[in-house]
Design an enzyme around this catalytic site. Structure first.
Site, PDB file in Angstrom:
ATOM      1  N   SER A 532      25.663  -2.596  35.696  1.00  0.00           N
ATOM      2  CA  SER A 532      24.763  -1.912  36.451  1.00  0.00           C
ATOM      3  C   SER A 532      25.661  -1.378  37.661  1.00  0.00           C
ATOM      4  O   SER A 532      27.046  -1.322  37.743  1.00  0.00           O
ATOM      5  CB  SER A 532      23.545  -1.876  36.550  1.00  0.00           C
ATOM      6  OG  SER A 532      22.783  -1.232  36.838  1.00  0.00           O
ATOM      7  N   ASP A 617      20.748   6.143  28.094  1.00  0.00           N
ATOM      8  CA  ASP A 617      21.028   5.514  29.528  1.00  0.00           C
ATOM      9  C   ASP A 617      20.573   6.443  30.442  1.00  0.00           C
ATOM     10  O   ASP A 617      21.279   7.377  31.024  1.00  0.00           O
ATOM     11  CB  ASP A 617      21.891   4.703  29.440  1.00  0.00           C
ATOM     12  CG  ASP A 617      22.106   3.802  31.229  1.00  0.00           C
ATOM     13  OD1 ASP A 617      20.829   3.743  31.240  1.00  0.00           O
ATOM     14  OD2 ASP A 617      22.768   2.488  31.299  1.00  0.00           O
ATOM     15  N   HIS A 652      20.111   1.556  28.813  1.00  0.00           N
ATOM     16  CA  HIS A 652      20.957   0.821  29.760  1.00  0.00           C
ATOM     17  C   HIS A 652      20.417  -1.294  29.050  1.00  0.00           C
ATOM     18  O   HIS A 652      21.480  -1.601  29.890  1.00  0.00           O
ATOM     19  CB  HIS A 652      19.543   0.948  30.911  1.00  0.00           C
ATOM     20  CG  HIS A 652      20.358   0.485  32.349  1.00  0.00           C
ATOM     21  ND1 HIS A 652      21.806   1.157  32.837  1.00  0.00           N
ATOM     22  CD2 HIS A 652      20.180  -0.527  33.112  1.00  0.00           C
ATOM     23  CE1 HIS A 652      22.248   0.200  34.000  1.00  0.00           C
ATOM     24  NE2 HIS A 652      21.405  -0.471  33.900  1.00  0.00           N
TER      25      HIS A 652
END
Length: 683
Positions: A532, A617, A652
């Site tokens: 991320s 995501d 995610h």
């Protein structure tokens, strides 16, 4: 190494601040375009093809990691009124089973929810809201079955185990009961996935009749709803990255209007903790590392606050657990977590003691208000998570549960260190290390360096049984506690955001160079991993120092920073302005453009690279890693590995099951071992 650059399509061209921005891969953002899905499948097939020769290694790693998970396990039961609540797992099942017993732990088990049944037929499953009503007769639960973080809410009658007709779609993962057991508050998201509105639902009514009790119009702010620990108030927490506000209503009068505790003020962050005849307030008012204040129940201005714990430049107050006669303050001193016990009536206080020099301690599930026992978790890079019951009066500890690691794991066989690297500006950056005792730390070792460095999120030195597969193969695992996280306090965080964001990248490079200088590893055996915002770290560092790492793993990486931050219609963009800056302002545009990984891809030799993505995501859209991969394929000059692996049914966090997730980790570890094996042969 085989490449397959994408056929050119119509490029996106726009001009911002008199600067032309040409994006040749913007077409990948169209999820409905069959060519986009075909491209992702093609990349997945290529990744599998490249790794096929190491399928046996992947299987070996998978079974190793699976063997360290206790198949049939149970959490330490938590008592609420006369019930003992817990969850358990069963062999070869991916998800938890939620249970309770009435009266004693010897009573008959009642299964409230079996997530394995709920997950049947779904490639992905996540249980979000799980709230038992105050009278223990009803269960509200919500689940996400595609990784999009949009949840479907259900209500279950726990007396006959039937579902109520009440069902609500597309809620956020935030909800609570009022004390009447009939009123339920939940949060919904806007089109950009921002939790922005609190709704009130009355059981046995249609969702269309639900009433909005609060709606936040400022796109920088998220909202959440909860019941205070003393069960006196329903709280709405409203927060941006730098400003917060709390609203409250009596939990016994849930149809009354919510009242503002303290109106928001820019750059003022606070949380409230109702406690008997007062509110305790964690606040950064005149206290960058936060302090603890106290106010009468009727107080609604800062002038009525009384200081309980003063501000300290090297101690950050991070949270609070309140009990009838005690307060447990969670704080961080010199990068390590602490629990500070306060006894308000006597003004006595003390710190809970620990045995190791580097560790991570955090609060456990403490729903009981009238108790002198605090539950907390303790872990380190070598010690599995252990739950303690700490008597705040006698100061005695009792082990409630230590996570069992089957397969003969011996924590004494591993060594931890905490060292420091010197950053470009002279700042000392901590590094946590762990390795097997048979590994010579000053030989040339394979080393995996982890980093994140954003949002004030700390990189904690906790135990992960999966890492043992690397440690037992001679790896050193290291954590770079870089600026941008709040590992050393709030100022540490501020020194790695906005116009100081590049400190995160140069700190990470300094840590890598220090590990090489101290002969823990060398450039041919140094690997890095981040996800991320940590994937942004990987991409930026790779552009700045493409020569420094042999391999990198960038998981769901936030790499198309400039284009994403220029689009306020994308999920989460506006609220992120306070972290990265708003590129509609030229000074931020120029700064973000100078480090955004996608915008700085160049024709050089890059490390071996594994990139992951999640098709659903909502935090980092799949197209960011996809576009980055496509651009790298054309630009890079080397023949090193470049793999893109997209989970086509998740978001995610990747795969959701406790076993399915291990398959992804096994792939990542096999990638590292493949790269390093090739390096060893060539050298």
């Amino acid at each position: 190494m085989k490449k397959f650059p994408l056929a050119p399509q119509k490029a996106s061209v726009k001009e911002v601040h008199n600067t032309p921005l040409i994006d040749h891969y913007a077409w990948l953002q169209d999820k409905e375009n069959p060519e986009v899905i075909n491209y992702l499948h093609k990349e997945n097939a290529y990744a599998e093809e490249v790794m096929q020769e190491h399928q046996d290694l992947q299987n070996e790693l998978y079974h190793e990691m699976k063997s360290r998970i206790k198949a049939d396990d149970q959490t330490a039961p938590v008592r609420i009124d006369n019930y003992y609540y817990y969850s358990r797992t069963e062999a070869n099942k991916d998800y938890r089973i939620y249970c309770r017993k009435y009266g004693s732990l010897d009573a008959k088990e009642e299964v409230l929810l079996d997530a394995n049944h709920l997950a049947e037929g779904h490639e992905y499953f996540h249980l979000g809201v799980y709230e038992v009503s105050p009278d223990h007769k009803l269960l509200a639960y919500a689940m996400d079955t595609d990784g999009s973080e949009r949840y479907h809410l259900y209500f279950k009658n726990l007396e006959d185990h039937t579902l109520l007709v009440d069902q609500i779609e597309n809620i956020a993962d935030s909800a609570t009961w009022a004390m009447d057991g009939e009123t339920f508050f939940y949060v919904v998201q806007d089109e950009s996935m921002r939790p922005y509105k609190v709704m009130r639902h009355q059981l046995n009514t249609r969702p269309t009749e639900d009433q909005s009790v609060f709606e936040e119009m400022d796109e920088r702010f998220f909202v959440s709803v909860s019941l205070s620990k003393n069960q006196q108030y329903v709280l709405i927490d409203i927060g941006s990255k730098i400003t917060t506000e709390v609203r409250l209503v009596s939990a016994f009068q849930p149809h009354s209007n919510f009242e503002v505790f303290l109106p928001r003020e820019e750059h003022h962050e606070y949380e409230i903790y109702p406690h008997n005849d007062a509110f305790y307030i964690r606040t950064n008012w005149k206290a960058s590392n936060f302090r603890l204040m106290k106010a009468p129940l009727h107080a609604r201005s800062k002038e009525q606050w009384e200081e309980v714990l003063p501000h300290c430049s090297n101690i950050k107050v991070e949270g609070l657990d309140e009990f009838d006669s005690y307060l447990a303050v969670y704080q961080r001193a010199n990068g390590l977590t602490q629990i500070h016990i306060l006894e308000p009536r006597s003004n006595d206080s003390h710190l809970v003691s620990y045995d190791e020099a580097a560790y991570y301690v955090f609060g456990g599930n403490n729903p009981e208000f009238k108790t002198q026992k605090l539950r907390y978790h303790y872990t380190s890079l070598t010690q599995p998570n252990t739950i303690y019951a700490y008597d705040m009066l006698s100061r005695e500890k009792e082990v409630l549960k230590k996570t069992e690691v089957p397969g003969g794991y011996d924590e004494k066989a591993y060594i931890t260190e905490r060292i420091e690297a010197k950053a470009e500006d002279g700042t000392n950056i901590p590094i946590s290390l762990v390795y097997h005792k048979d590994t010579d730390p000053h030989a040339v070792n394979p080393l995996l360096l982890y980093g994140y460095g954003a949002y004030g999120i700390n990189s904690e030195p906790y135990f992960n049984s999966n890492r043992v597969s690397l440690l037992d193969r001679g790896f050193i695992f290291a954590i770079a506690h870089i600026r941008g996280g709040a590992d050393l306090g709030e100022e540490w965080y501020k020194a790695g955001k906005l116009f100081k964001k590049k400190n995160s990248f140069t700190d990470f490079i300094a840590c890598a160079e220090h590990l090489i200088a101290k002969q823990y590893t060398d450039e041919n055996h140094l690997c890095a991993i981040g996800g991320s915002a940590g994937g942004l770290l990987m991409g930026s560092v790779m552009n700045m120092r493409p020569d420094l790492f042999q391999a990198m793993i960038a998981k769901v990486p936030f790499v198309d920073v400039l284009n994403t931050m220029l689009d306020p219609d994308l999920p989460l963009t506006v609220t992120e302005y306070e972290e990265w800056g708003n590129p509609q302002q030229k000074e931020y545009f120029d700064y973000i453009r100078s480090y955004s990984p996608y915008d700085n891809v160049k024709a050089v030799d890059y490390p071996n690279l594994l990139i992951t993505a999640g098709l659903n995501d909502p935090r980092v859209s799949y197209w960011e890693p996809a576009k980055w991969t496509a651009k790298l394929r054309v630009a890079k000059k080397d023949d090193n590995l470049l793999l893109l692996k997209t989970n086509m049914g998740a978001g995610h966090g990747g795969a959701s099951g406790r076993y399915a997730y291990l398959e992804e980790i096994a792939f990542e570890y096999a990638f590292l071992l493949k790269v390093l094996a090739k390096t060893t042969v060539e050298s």
